[in-house]
Design an enzyme around this catalytic site. Structure first.
Site, PDB file in Angstrom:
ATOM      1  N   ASP A  80      10.878 -18.944  27.216  1.00  0.00           N
ATOM      2  CA  ASP A  80       9.576 -18.176  26.537  1.00  0.00           C
ATOM      3  C   ASP A  80       9.081 -18.995  25.518  1.00  0.00           C
ATOM      4  OD1 ASP A  80       7.949 -16.936  24.756  1.00  0.00           O
ATOM      5  OD2 ASP A  80       9.480 -15.382  24.118  1.00  0.00           O
ATOM      6  N   LYS A 101       0.212 -23.445  21.398  1.00  0.00           N
ATOM      7  CA  LYS A 101      -0.246 -22.842  22.642  1.00  0.00           C
ATOM      8  C   LYS A 101      -1.664 -22.115  22.564  1.00  0.00           C
ATOM      9  CE  LYS A 101       2.152 -18.940  24.653  1.00  0.00           C
ATOM     10  NZ  LYS A 101       3.046 -17.661  24.786  1.00  0.00           N
ATOM     11  N   ASP A 114       2.709  -6.062  23.241  1.00  0.00           N
ATOM     12  CA  ASP A 114       3.229  -7.276  22.809  1.00  0.00           C
ATOM     13  C   ASP A 114       2.503  -7.869  21.934  1.00  0.00           C
ATOM     14  OD1 ASP A 114       4.420  -9.917  22.229  1.00  0.00           O
ATOM     15  OD2 ASP A 114       4.433 -10.585  24.657  1.00  0.00           O
TER      16      ASP A 114
HETATM   17 MG    MG Z   1       5.789 -13.763  22.375  1.00  0.00          MG
END
Ligand code: MG
Ligand code: ADP
Length: 582
Positions: free
Chosen positions: A10, A72, A179
Site C-alpha cells: 500500500d 503521491k 476510504d
Molecule cells: Mg490509503
C-alpha cells in the site's frame, strides 16, 4: 514460505505498508522498531544521504525544504495540470515524484527483505481507484526503479474489499468501500458473487484527505495564538490533536514558546463538517452509477485513517442510512488486500478472480471537437472496444486521432493521453475506413490500435505516463534485468489469447452465416463451417494445444474475411453518416 514471495504494498499518500503471504496467511511486515506503517516521507540530505519514514519526519522541522511528503499527489501529473503546481522543493532537489516514490518502495523492500531474510523482486502495488493511466504507469515505474517488478497494479478499494471478503466467499453481497486517508478519498461499490469481486462503480477525489483538516485546524490555532499557520510544527501538533479528538472529548495543543490552546471535539467537528460534506456527492454518484440504492448494500466498509473520526462515521451512517462496518483495521486493510492479491499471484493463496473497473471514460475526439467515448467509465477491465471512422472532408490523406480520458462532452475539457496520425490514400468524403481499437490491460494501461482497413496498415500506441521524467533507458534496463520472468507460462498465455479470440469469433461467424447465408456460395459456406468445427473441437480438447488453436482460429478468421467485409459494408452504410471525423 513460497520460494519466490511477491510483496503486497500500500503506497499511501501519508503512510505506506508492506506485507507477504506466509504459510497461507497474509501478514504485514514490521521494521526494526516494530512499526508496520511507514510515513511516506523522504529527506534528501545535503550530503546526498536519503532518509525515509519516521526518521525523515523527525528531520522535517529542521530541513523543511529537503523533506518531501505526500508525493503521491504529484505522481504521474504534469506541472500545472488540474491547477496543480509541483512544489519547488522537487525541482530544487533535482528529483522527480517517481524517484521519490521509488525511495519509499526501496525502503519497504528493505523492510521485507530483512523480515523474510531473503531477496524479493516482485510486488503488487495499490493505487487510488481514481488514478489515470499516467499515474498508474508512473507508480509502476517507481516500482521498477526500486528494483521491483510490478506484477499487478490494483485499486485500493478493491484491495480493501479483498481483505474483507476472502473469508466470506460463499456469500453474495454488495458492499461500498469508503476510504478517507491522508490525501485521497475513494468511494467504490463492489459486488461479490461466487468468489468473484466486481467493482460496479468508483468515484472520489485525489485531493481530499486528513491533511486538509490538519491545515484547517492549524489555521484555527494560529489565528488564536497569533502564529504563522503554515509552520510545520504547528501542523504536526494539529494532526496529533485531531487524532486524540477521535477518542477524547477535549485536548490541548501546546506550542513551545508560543502558547497553548484547549480544543474540543465540537470545535474540530465544526471545521471538519464542510470537508466531510465534500464526500457526500461522490457517494451518491457512485451509488447511482452502480444502480444500487443504499438499502440494497449489505455492508459499508470504512478504511483510511481519517475514518477513525467519530464525525466521519456519523456522516457515513447518515449518507448510507446504516451502521458502517468497522471490522477492518482502517490503516491496514488496503495493505492486507494487496498482500492477498500478491499471494494469489504467487500461487500461495487459492485463486480468486479479481475484476477491476476503469474509473474514467476513454475515447477520442471526433468531428466538431466532441468526445466520442469508446470505453465508458466503470467498465470492467481488461476490456476491449473499438469503432470505425471515416474522413469528414474530401481529399484528406490522414486522420489525427486524439486519445482522451475524462467525462466532459467537449474534447478540449478532457485530458489528452496521446495522439496518433493515421495516413490513408486521399479520396472523396466518406471513403476512408479507419478502425480504432482500445484495449485496457489488467493494470489499467491503455493500448491503442488504429487500422486503415483499405491497406491493412496498423498504427499502434501504448499510453505511457508522459509526465514522468525518468529516463527511459533506466526503466528499460530495469526491465531487461527481470526478463527472466517474461517467458514463464508462455504456452498458457498463447492458449488464453487464442481461446478468447476463438470465443469472440465463433458467435460472430454464426451470426454472419445467419444474416448472409443466402448470399455466399455453398462452397464458401462449407469451408467456413469446417474451419469453425476444427476450432470448436480444439477448444473442447483437454490438451490445450495453444499453437494448433491459434492456427485454426487464424484459418477461420481468413475463411470469414469476405463475410466480415460484407457485414461491415452493410453496417457502415447505416452508421457512417453520423460519425464523421476530421
Ligand atoms: Mg490509503
Ligand atoms: P493514506 O492512505 O493517505 O496514506 P492513511 O489511511 O494512512 O492515509 O490515513 C492517514 C490519515 O489518517 C492522516 O490524515 C491521519 O491524520 C489520519 N488519522 C490517523 N489516525 C487517526 C485518528 N485516530 N483520528 C483521526 N484521523 C486519523
Amino acid at each position: 514460505m513460497n520460494s519466490k514471495p511477491i510483496l503486497g504494498i500500500d503506497l499511501g499518500t501519508t503512510n505506506s505498508l508492506v506485507g507477504v503471504v506466509d504459510s497461507g496467511f497474509p501478514i504485514l511486515l514490521a521494521d526494526e522498531n516494530g512499526d508496520r506503517s511507514t510515513p511516506s516521507a523522504v529527506v534528501f540530505g545535503e550530503d546526498g544521504k536519503i532518509t525515509v519514514g519516521a526518521a525523515a519526519l523527525r528531520q522535517r522541522a529542521l530541513h523543511p525544504a529537503r523533506t518531501i511528503t505526500s508525493v503521491k499527489r504529484l505522481i504521474g501529473r504534469r506541472p500545472g495540470e488540474g491547477g496543480w503546481v509541483p512544489p519547488y522543493v522537487l525541482s530544487d532537489l533535482k528529483t522527480t515524484p517517481v524517484e521519490v516514490s521509488a525511495e519509499i518502495l526501496k525502503h519497504l523492500k528493505a523492510i521485507a527483505e530483512q523480515a523474510l531474510e531473503q531477496g524479493v523482486t516482485q510486488a503488487a502495488i495499490t493505487v487510488p481507484a481514481y488514478f489515470n493511466d499516467a499515474q498508474r504507469n508512473a507508480t509502476k515505474r517507481a516500482g521498477e526503479l526500486a528494483g521491483l517488478e510490478v506484477v499487478r497494479i490494483l485499486s485500493e478499494p478493491t484491495a480493501a474489499a479483498l481483505a474483507y471478503g476472502l473469508d466470506k466467499l460463499s456469500e453474495h453481497q454488495k458492499i461500498a468501500v469508503y476510504d478517507l486517508g491522508g490525501g485521497t478519498f475513494d468511494i467504490s461499490v463492489l459486488e461479490m458473487r461466487d468468489g468473484v469481486f466486481q467493482v460496479l462503480s468508483t468515484a472520489g477525489d485525489t485531493q481530499l484527505g486528513g491533511d486538509d483538516l490538519d491545515r484547517l485546524l492549524a489555521q484555527f490555532v494560529a489565528e488564536r495564538l497569533n502564529l504563522p499557520a503554515n509552520d510545520i510544527r504547528l501542523i504536526e501538533a494539529a494532526e496529533l490533536a485531531k487524532k486524540r479528538l477521535s477518542s477524547d472529548e477535549t485536548t490541548r495543543i501546546d506550542i513551545p514558546l508560543a502558547g497553548s490552546l484547549e480544543i474540543s471535539r465540537g470545535e474540530l467537528d465544526k471545521l471538519a463538517r464542510p470537508w466531510i460534506e465534500r464526500t457526500r456527492l461522490h457517494c451518491l454518484r457512485a451509488l447511482s452509477d452502480a444502480g444500487v440504492k443504499p438499502e440494497q448494500l449489505d455492508e459499508i466498509i470504512l478504511v483510511g485513517g481519517s475514518t477513525r473520526m467519530p464525525l466521519v462515521r456519523e456522516y457515513v451512517r447518515e449518507i448510507f442510512g446504516r451502521e458502517p462496518n468497522t471490522s477492518q483495521n482502517p490503516d491496514e486493510a488496503i495493505a492486507l488486500g494487496a498482500t492477498i492479491q500478491a499471494g494469489i499471484l504467487s500461487g500461495s493463496l487459492r485463486q480468486v478472480l479479481l475484476l477491476d473497473v476503469t474509473p474514467l471514460s476513454l475515447g477520442i475526439e471526433t468531428f466538431g471537437g466532441l468526445m466520442n467515448i469508446i470505453i465508458p467509465r466503470n467498465t470492467t477491465i481488461p476490456a476491449k472496444a473499438g469503432e470505425m471512422f471515416t474522413n469528414a472532408v474530401a481529399n484528406q490523406d490522414s486522420m489525427l486521432i486524439r486519445i482522451l480520458q475524462g467525462e466532459r462532452e467537449l474534447a478540449k475539457d478532457n485530458w489528452e493521453l496521446g495522439r496518433i496520425e493515421v495516413p490513408f490514400p486521399a479520396g472523396p468524403k466518406g471513403s476512408a475506413r479507419v478502425g480504432v481499437q482500445f484495449s485496457l490491460d489488467a493494470d489499467g494501461i491503455l493500448h491503442v490500435l488504429a487500422r486503415d482497413t483499405a491497406t491493412n496498415t496498423d498504427t499502434t500506441l501504448e499510453i505511457r505516463g508522459t509526465a514522468v521524467d525518468v529516463a527511459d533507458e533506466r526503466v528499460e534496463q530495469m526491465i531487461a534485468e527481470s526478463v527472466d520472468f517474461a517467458f514463464e507460462d508462455m504456452n498458457e498465455r498463447i492458449w488464453t489469447e487464442a481461446k478468447l479470440k476463438a470465443e469472440e469469433l465463433l458467435p460472430a461467424v454464426d451470426a454472419a452465416l445467419g444474416q448472409l447465408g443466402d448470399v455466399v456460395s455453398a462452397e464458401e459456406k462449407q469451408t467456413v463451417l469446417n474451419a469453425a468445427a476444427l476450432v470448436r473441437s480444439l477448444l473442447e480438447s483437454a490438451e490445450h494445444d495453444a499453437k494448433a488453436l491459434k492456427a485454426a482460429t487464424q484459418l477461420l478468421d481468413d475463411a470469414t474475411q469476405s463475410l466480415a467485409v460484407m457485414l461491415i459494408d452493410r453496417a457502415m452504410e447505416e452508421s457512417l453518416e453520423r460519425r464523421g471525423l476530421v
